[in-house]
Design a protein around this motif. Structure first.
Motif, PDB file in Angstrom:
ATOM      1  N   UNK A  63       0.868  -1.177   0.000  1.00  0.00           N
ATOM      2  CA  UNK A  63       0.000   0.000   0.000  1.00  0.00           C
ATOM      3  C   UNK A  63       0.907   1.230   0.000  1.00  0.00           C
ATOM      4  N   UNK A  64       0.657   2.152  -0.917  1.00  0.00           N
ATOM      5  CA  UNK A  64       1.502   3.343  -1.000  1.00  0.00           C
ATOM      6  C   UNK A  64       1.372   4.181   0.267  1.00  0.00           C
ATOM      7  N   UNK A  65       2.514   4.494   0.880  1.00  0.00           N
ATOM      8  CA  UNK A  65       2.505   5.327   2.085  1.00  0.00           C
ATOM      9  C   UNK A  65       2.140   6.773   1.730  1.00  0.00           C
ATOM     10  N   UNK A  66       2.214   7.121   0.453  1.00  0.00           N
ATOM     11  CA  UNK A  66       1.906   8.484   0.008  1.00  0.00           C
ATOM     12  C   UNK A  66       0.470   8.640  -0.490  1.00  0.00           C
ATOM     13  N   UNK A  67       0.024   7.715  -1.350  1.00  0.00           N
ATOM     14  CA  UNK A  67      -1.277   7.893  -2.017  1.00  0.00           C
ATOM     15  C   UNK A  67      -2.363   6.937  -1.536  1.00  0.00           C
ATOM     16  N   UNK A  68      -1.983   5.871  -0.841  1.00  0.00           N
ATOM     17  CA  UNK A  68      -2.965   4.882  -0.420  1.00  0.00           C
ATOM     18  C   UNK A  68      -3.292   3.852  -1.496  1.00  0.00           C
ATOM     19  N   UNK A  69      -2.616   3.941  -2.657  1.00  0.00           N
ATOM     20  CA  UNK A  69      -2.848   2.975  -3.740  1.00  0.00           C
ATOM     21  C   UNK A  69      -2.500   1.573  -3.240  1.00  0.00           C
ATOM     22  N   UNK A  70      -3.250   0.587  -3.730  1.00  0.00           N
ATOM     23  CA  UNK A  70      -3.124  -0.788  -3.236  1.00  0.00           C
ATOM     24  C   UNK A  70      -2.662  -1.716  -4.356  1.00  0.00           C
ATOM     25  N   UNK A  71      -1.682  -2.553  -4.048  1.00  0.00           N
ATOM     26  CA  UNK A  71      -1.241  -3.587  -4.987  1.00  0.00           C
ATOM     27  C   UNK A  71      -1.833  -4.910  -4.507  1.00  0.00           C
ATOM     28  N   UNK A  72      -2.941  -5.301  -5.137  1.00  0.00           N
ATOM     29  CA  UNK A  72      -3.631  -6.540  -4.780  1.00  0.00           C
ATOM     30  C   UNK A  72      -4.275  -7.084  -6.039  1.00  0.00           C
ATOM     31  N   UNK A  73      -3.940  -8.325  -6.392  1.00  0.00           N
ATOM     32  CA  UNK A  73      -4.376  -8.898  -7.669  1.00  0.00           C
ATOM     33  C   UNK A  73      -5.887  -8.881  -7.889  1.00  0.00           C
ATOM     34  N   UNK A  74      -6.694  -9.090  -6.825  1.00  0.00           N
ATOM     35  CA  UNK A  74      -8.151  -9.119  -7.067  1.00  0.00           C
ATOM     36  C   UNK A  74      -8.725  -7.735  -7.363  1.00  0.00           C
ATOM     37  N   UNK A  75      -7.952  -6.687  -7.112  1.00  0.00           N
ATOM     38  CA  UNK A  75      -8.413  -5.350  -7.480  1.00  0.00           C
ATOM     39  C   UNK A  75      -7.943  -4.988  -8.886  1.00  0.00           C
ATOM     40  N   UNK A  76      -7.273  -5.936  -9.526  1.00  0.00           N
ATOM     41  CA  UNK A  76      -6.781  -5.707 -10.885  1.00  0.00           C
ATOM     42  C   UNK A  76      -7.206  -6.871 -11.780  1.00  0.00           C
ATOM     43  N   UNK A  77      -6.241  -7.671 -12.227  1.00  0.00           N
ATOM     44  CA  UNK A  77      -6.513  -8.714 -13.227  1.00  0.00           C
ATOM     45  C   UNK A  77      -7.146  -9.990 -12.670  1.00  0.00           C
ATOM     46  N   UNK A  78      -7.157 -10.179 -11.362  1.00  0.00           N
ATOM     47  CA  UNK A  78      -7.756 -11.393 -10.801  1.00  0.00           C
ATOM     48  C   UNK A  78      -9.174 -11.168 -10.268  1.00  0.00           C
ATOM     49  N   UNK A  79      -9.765 -10.024 -10.599  1.00  0.00           N
ATOM     50  CA  UNK A  79     -11.139  -9.741 -10.171  1.00  0.00           C
ATOM     51  C   UNK A  79     -12.098 -10.679 -10.894  1.00  0.00           C
ATOM     52  N   UNK A  80     -13.144 -11.064 -10.209  1.00  0.00           N
ATOM     53  CA  UNK A  80     -14.200 -11.892 -10.797  1.00  0.00           C
ATOM     54  C   UNK A  80     -15.547 -11.301 -10.377  1.00  0.00           C
TER      55      UNK A  80
END
Length: 193
Positions: free
Chosen positions: A81-98
């Motif tokens: 999780x970006x300490x600056x922007x709060x952006x999240x690196x998590x596969x289900x929020x990107x290409x693994x979403x169903x």
């Protein structure tokens, strides 16, 4: 186009208090079902324990066929999780979403991510570097950030802390109200920054 009925059903599920996970999500403004604010309690046994983390959630027009757009509002020290922007690196929020996933499962996945970081696939390289090189320092920094940014405090406590920096009570209260009770922003505002 997302089914309004599905969103209403999901909000009914995630809008009530979940006694087990503690997660919740509600519309930011009444009538707008596409912009939500989620809350996740910091998991027990982690440096995030005792904190309440707010998540900004925007449901795209194609939801549930596209993932919700989520980011942390509450500052957090975590490799994914970006300490600056709060952006999240998590596969289900990107290409693994169903489309079978829901707002609740996405929030539960964020809570699980807080328990088990993936430093090999970081959103914040500096945090990941500390996580891998000095886990004790990482844990103490993450706990400090939790205590500083995620602990629920009363408005009176916030006013008192700003006053301790040399400002009068009324100016402190007005600055805090203007900045949404963000103490750092209120102090910067009072300092004319």
């Amino acid at each position: 186009m997302a089914s309004q009925g599905r969103i209403v059903k999901e909000l009914a599920e995630v809008g009530k208090d979940d006694k087990v996970s503690g997660i919740k999500a509600v519309p930011v403004t009444q009538g707008d079902l596409r912009h939500l604010k989620g809350t996740i309690p910091g998991p027990q046994g982690t440096p995030y324990e005792g904190g309440i983390f707010e998540i900004d959630i925007v449901l795209p027009k194609q939801y549930p066929f596209e993932p919700p757009k989520m980011k942390y509002i509450t500052k957090i020290w975590h490799p994914n999780i970006s300490s600056q922007t709060g952006a999240i690196c998590l596969d289900i929020l990107k290409d693994q979403w169903s489309p079978a996933l829901t707002i609740k499962t996405a929030l539960l996945s964020l809570q699980a991510l807080m328990c088990s970081a993936e430093p090999g696939d970081p959103q914040d390289a500096e945090v990941a570097k500390m996580y891998m090189a000095d886990r004790k320092k990482f844990d103490s920094t993450a706990k400090f950030w939790t205590d500083t940014y995620a602990k629920p405090t009363s408005k009176e406590d916030a006013i008192t802390r700003v006053c301790e920096m040399g400002f009068d009570r009324e100016s402190a209260r007005k600055a805090l109200e203007k900045t949404g009770w963000d103490e750092s922003a209120a102090v910067n505002s009072l300092l004319g920054m």
